[in-house]
Design a protein around this motif. Sequence first.
Motif, PDB file in Angstrom:
ATOM      1  N   LEU A 254      12.605   1.097  11.198  1.00 27.83           N
ATOM      2  CA  LEU A 254      11.421   1.655  11.677  1.00 27.83           C
ATOM      3  C   LEU A 254      11.532   2.497  12.755  1.00 27.83           C
ATOM      4  CD1 LEU A 254       9.102  -1.187  10.480  1.00 27.83           C
ATOM      5  CD2 LEU A 254       9.191   0.905   9.525  1.00 27.83           C
TER       6      LEU A 254
ATOM      7  N   MET B 256      -7.156   5.576   2.362  1.00 31.09           N
ATOM      8  CA  MET B 256      -5.522   5.572   1.885  1.00 31.09           C
ATOM      9  C   MET B 256      -4.823   4.731   3.057  1.00 31.09           C
ATOM     10  SD  MET B 256      -3.069   8.523   1.023  1.00 31.09           S
ATOM     11  CE  MET B 256      -1.851   8.909   2.213  1.00 31.09           C
ATOM     12  N   GLN B 257      -3.857   3.560   2.704  1.00 34.82           N
ATOM     13  CA  GLN B 257      -3.201   2.959   3.603  1.00 34.82           C
ATOM     14  C   GLN B 257      -1.928   3.589   3.371  1.00 34.82           C
ATOM     15  OE1 GLN B 257      -3.224  -1.111   2.907  1.00 34.82           O
ATOM     16  NE2 GLN B 257      -2.401  -1.546   4.855  1.00 34.82           N
TER      17      GLN B 257
ATOM     18  N   GLU C 185       9.193  -0.787   5.108  1.00 32.77           N
ATOM     19  CA  GLU C 185       9.722   0.668   5.502  1.00 32.77           C
ATOM     20  C   GLU C 185       9.415   1.567   4.387  1.00 32.77           C
ATOM     21  OE1 GLU C 185      13.898   1.095   5.894  1.00 32.77           O
ATOM     22  OE2 GLU C 185      14.087  -1.274   5.698  1.00 32.77           O
ATOM     23  N   GLY C 186       9.438   2.846   4.838  1.00 30.06           N
ATOM     24  CA  GLY C 186       9.378   3.965   3.939  1.00 30.06           C
ATOM     25  C   GLY C 186      10.637   3.966   2.862  1.00 30.06           C
TER      26      GLY C 186
ATOM     27  N   GLU D 196       5.264   8.010  -3.859  1.00 28.98           N
ATOM     28  CA  GLU D 196       5.784   9.495  -3.117  1.00 28.98           C
ATOM     29  C   GLU D 196       4.609  10.028  -2.407  1.00 28.98           C
ATOM     30  OE1 GLU D 196       8.591  10.337  -6.935  1.00 28.98           O
ATOM     31  OE2 GLU D 196       6.931  11.426  -6.732  1.00 28.98           O
ATOM     32  N   ALA D 197       3.346   9.222  -2.399  1.00 28.78           N
ATOM     33  CA  ALA D 197       2.414   9.797  -1.242  1.00 28.78           C
ATOM     34  C   ALA D 197       2.440   8.703  -0.188  1.00 28.78           C
ATOM     35  CB  ALA D 197       1.055   9.828  -2.007  1.00 28.78           C
ATOM     36  N   CYS D 198       3.267   7.479  -0.181  1.00 31.13           N
ATOM     37  CA  CYS D 198       3.331   6.620   0.650  1.00 31.13           C
ATOM     38  C   CYS D 198       2.127   5.939   0.841  1.00 31.13           C
ATOM     39  CB  CYS D 198       3.645   7.008   2.046  1.00 31.13           C
ATOM     40  SG  CYS D 198       5.524   7.802   1.874  1.00 31.13           S
ATOM     41  N   ASP D 199       1.507   5.561  -0.475  1.00 33.94           N
ATOM     42  CA  ASP D 199      -0.210   5.086  -0.416  1.00 33.94           C
ATOM     43  C   ASP D 199       0.319   3.657  -0.885  1.00 33.94           C
ATOM     44  OD1 ASP D 199      -2.433   3.853  -0.965  1.00 33.94           O
ATOM     45  OD2 ASP D 199      -3.250   5.951  -1.804  1.00 33.94           O
ATOM     46  N   LEU D 200       0.163   2.581   0.184  1.00 33.89           N
ATOM     47  CA  LEU D 200       0.533   1.244  -0.011  1.00 33.89           C
ATOM     48  C   LEU D 200      -0.122   0.540  -0.962  1.00 33.89           C
ATOM     49  CD1 LEU D 200       2.749  -0.729   0.544  1.00 33.89           C
ATOM     50  CD2 LEU D 200       1.390  -1.777   2.470  1.00 33.89           C
TER      51      LEU D 200
ATOM     52  N   ARG E 185      11.148   1.473   1.141  1.00 37.68           N
ATOM     53  CA  ARG E 185      10.555   0.848  -0.251  1.00 37.68           C
ATOM     54  C   ARG E 185       9.811   1.549  -1.275  1.00 37.68           C
ATOM     55  NH1 ARG E 185      13.263  -2.455   2.169  1.00 37.68           N
ATOM     56  NH2 ARG E 185      14.674  -1.474   0.977  1.00 37.68           N
ATOM     57  N   PHE E 186       9.142   2.707  -0.425  1.00 37.51           N
ATOM     58  CA  PHE E 186       8.534   3.650  -1.375  1.00 37.51           C
ATOM     59  C   PHE E 186       9.382   4.464  -2.501  1.00 37.51           C
ATOM     60  CE2 PHE E 186       5.357   3.465   1.904  1.00 37.51           C
ATOM     61  CZ  PHE E 186       4.239   2.834   1.169  1.00 37.51           C
TER      62      PHE E 186
ATOM     63  N   GLU F  25      12.469   5.832  11.896  1.00 39.84           N
ATOM     64  CA  GLU F  25      11.698   6.310  10.517  1.00 39.84           C
ATOM     65  C   GLU F  25      11.175   7.609  10.744  1.00 39.84           C
ATOM     66  OE1 GLU F  25      10.324   3.621   7.369  1.00 39.84           O
ATOM     67  OE2 GLU F  25       8.578   4.723   7.686  1.00 39.84           O
TER      68      GLU F  25
END
Lengths: 662, 201
Positions: free
Chosen positions: A654, A1-2, B166-167, B90-94, B169-170, A657
């Motif tokens: 960031l 997972m990224q 950045e976060g 929502e899991a921030c998994d890009l 965007r999720f 963040e």
Amino acid sequence: MQNAHAMNPPGDAPASRLKDGPGPGSREAAALDATWSDPPGLLGWLAAVNHKSIARRFIATTFFFFLAGGLLALVMRLQLARPGSKLVGPDLYNQLFTMHGSTMMFLFAVPVMQAVAVYLVPLMLGTRSIAFPRLNAFAYWIFLFGGVMLYVVFVLGAGPDVGWFSYVPLAGPDYSPGKRADFWAQMITFTELSALLEAIVVITTVFKLRAPGMTLNRIPLFVWAMLVTAFMVLFAMPSVMLASTMLIMDRLVGSHFFNPAEGGDVVLWQHLFWFFGHPEVYLIFLPGLGFLSAIIPTFARRPIFGYTAMVLSLIATAFLAFGLWVHHMFAVNLPELGKSFFTAASMLIAIPSAVQIFCWLATLWSGKLDFKTPLLFVLGFFFILVLGGMTGIMLASVPLDLQVHDSYFVVAHLHYVLIGGAVFPLFGAFYYWYPKITGRLMSERLGRWNFWLFFTGFNVAFFPMHLLGLKGMPRRVYTYQAGLGWDTMNMVATIGALTIAAAVLLFIVNAVRSLRHGAPAGANPWGAGTLEWATESPPPPCNFHAIPVVHGREPLWEPPRTEADGARPAFTHVGGLAADTRELLATTVLDARPDLRVNFPDPTIWPFVSAVAVTALFIGSIFTPWAVVWGSIPIAIALTAWFWPQRAETSVHLSLERKPWQ
Amino acid sequence: MAMTRRELDVSGLPSYAFGHRSLMWWGTFGLIAIEGTLFALAIGSYLYLRSQSDAWPIGAPPPQLLWGTVNTLILLASTWPNHKAKRAAEACDLLRTRRWLMTGLAFSVAFLVVRGFEFGALHTRWDSNAYGSIVWMLLGLHTVHLLTDTYDTAVLGVLLFTGPMEGQRFADVSENALYWYFVVFSWLPIYAVVYGVPRLQ
């Protein structure tokens, strides 16, 4: 997972940044002021997003339209002062009453309320910005361009001439050739788009950006009024946008929504228009009630009586307002049962209105009154609105409505309701909040003259219209014959209108003169209890150098909580927000607990450019439907640039963040 | 005695969130309320015009069912990649967010292509009569929403691949999915009206 940081610059641990501080004068306060200021220069002016800058422009623009609409009314009154007058001809007269109604309803009454809300709501809620500041700026530019477009075509002699309600078939392609009705229909889209966007901005601000501790039952009543108004906008405005889109399609691309020969129906226009048009009255009225609920406690020196009842009445009024539109259509051939239902609903709305009036009277009755100019305008409201409300109940009755339909009785009623219900509270509000905007007080002596001239002029102008209507004078006629028994009352009404003009002139003199010569106001010149008075006048760019923590409905009237008197130690302000970047505190919806630190966008010119592109599309579409296709390309480009993040800005975000689950 | 001053330190709070905690969620909610009202009023106008007409549809057979039904199935199926994109965001998994967002985008492009056939199978034009006008308006309104959301999704997709990331965007992807649900589920009553009502006796 990224994870999210996979694309971040190296070394992205939260940086140590300057945090906000407790008071003005400190290094943190200076940083906050610099951070929340609009950029300098012309480009900076076009890129401004600070809610106070946008609100000041918005208020000034709506006031300009108010003056323009008032001048048009004055020309109409001069024309009608004497029978057979030749001051203006029928064509110009049709343009005058159309432009007057359209200006006052679409370019003044609702926008000015939203403009005041844009200035005050964040201050009253104890936050540094309105939600979606770029959208807020975009809404203003759209509104400005729509209004200017309408006046440009009017000055060029192509003003709309089919009434502010633009009934079909009169406004349709057969009876209104040319482009006049098209410009009217497009102006509707501009102004309603602006109103809808402002509604979203206000709702989000109220639900998410309140100071910690400002639970739902501690929100100032003006903010409640604007919140309810914003919800009404969401559900009322789409109706007129749909109707005006249908109208322009009938005129431009040959559709048949309102063409009976091809299965269309003209009454559909009336349903759609009045489904918006009746709530529109309450969109104007409810903010007026909010002004009263701010002014009365301050000048009665006591908290408002019946806070919960007031909130519930606002909500009930909003609900009922949507069930009344057919009472504008009693003269249309509709089922009798339907008319009875709408009669009952029209009378029912008097109940929540009465609850509010009695709560204000109870507050005044039990308070120590300070008869300053804002309170005078409030008292004027009581007199005028009650009279307008009475004639409203009369008009809710089908037989009487049919008798006086399209007569001056209706003109008198609607001006009593709208000017009494909105303009008098608005003038009171100007006097009340002028020091918060400018840092100076308006002259009290001129204010009293202003009130009495306005109050007298108003009644002299509009009371005789009740009688003119009962004597059969129709509205929207450019002249009349002598000897019908209308001459004297028309002359009196015109003298009243001139008196109102003098009152407005006096108001302008007072406002302009007080900018330089008014007494310095200080933070809280009236000794009021709500949060906007907790900061300097005018407020700094960041509104509050330290976000307050709220413990009651009137935070400034709350006794201090100290350990010494046995109370638990209270938080007095918020700390820990970044001072050198636009960081904001978001709180939970119901109980306003701290929830998030939100990064707000920097000023940018793209909302302005987007508004220009939207304007080009809508004006172009008056002449060719292809403008919709080609015009959408620059809009898409502008909106993409607006949305596209800047690397420098992102880098700052960031550094601050923190994930939701960290 | 001097009042005790305490500071509510908020520096440890998160900087973005999902659902009703996010400001974007409220913005999207506002848009949905406005556009839902618009759709409801347009459907109401359709039914009103029908109630005023002796024959319905006017001078045309009912619209052909095939393309509208195909599109309904495509739209319903598109909720799956959107749901997955929402969950991944929502899991921030890009990586998964990119993959599912692009899959959802493919569905919306497919829908737009079929929508072209759908307009051709209405058996009426916007300028034929009031029936044609209101049917074209209903379909047109929905298509505008699809077009804008497809473009919006594409821009978001490009951002996910090119950065800066950045976060927040999720959270944008999550709200984009919410809006897509609205576009899908608002279609169902429009489908029922456009294709069902002309077949009612």
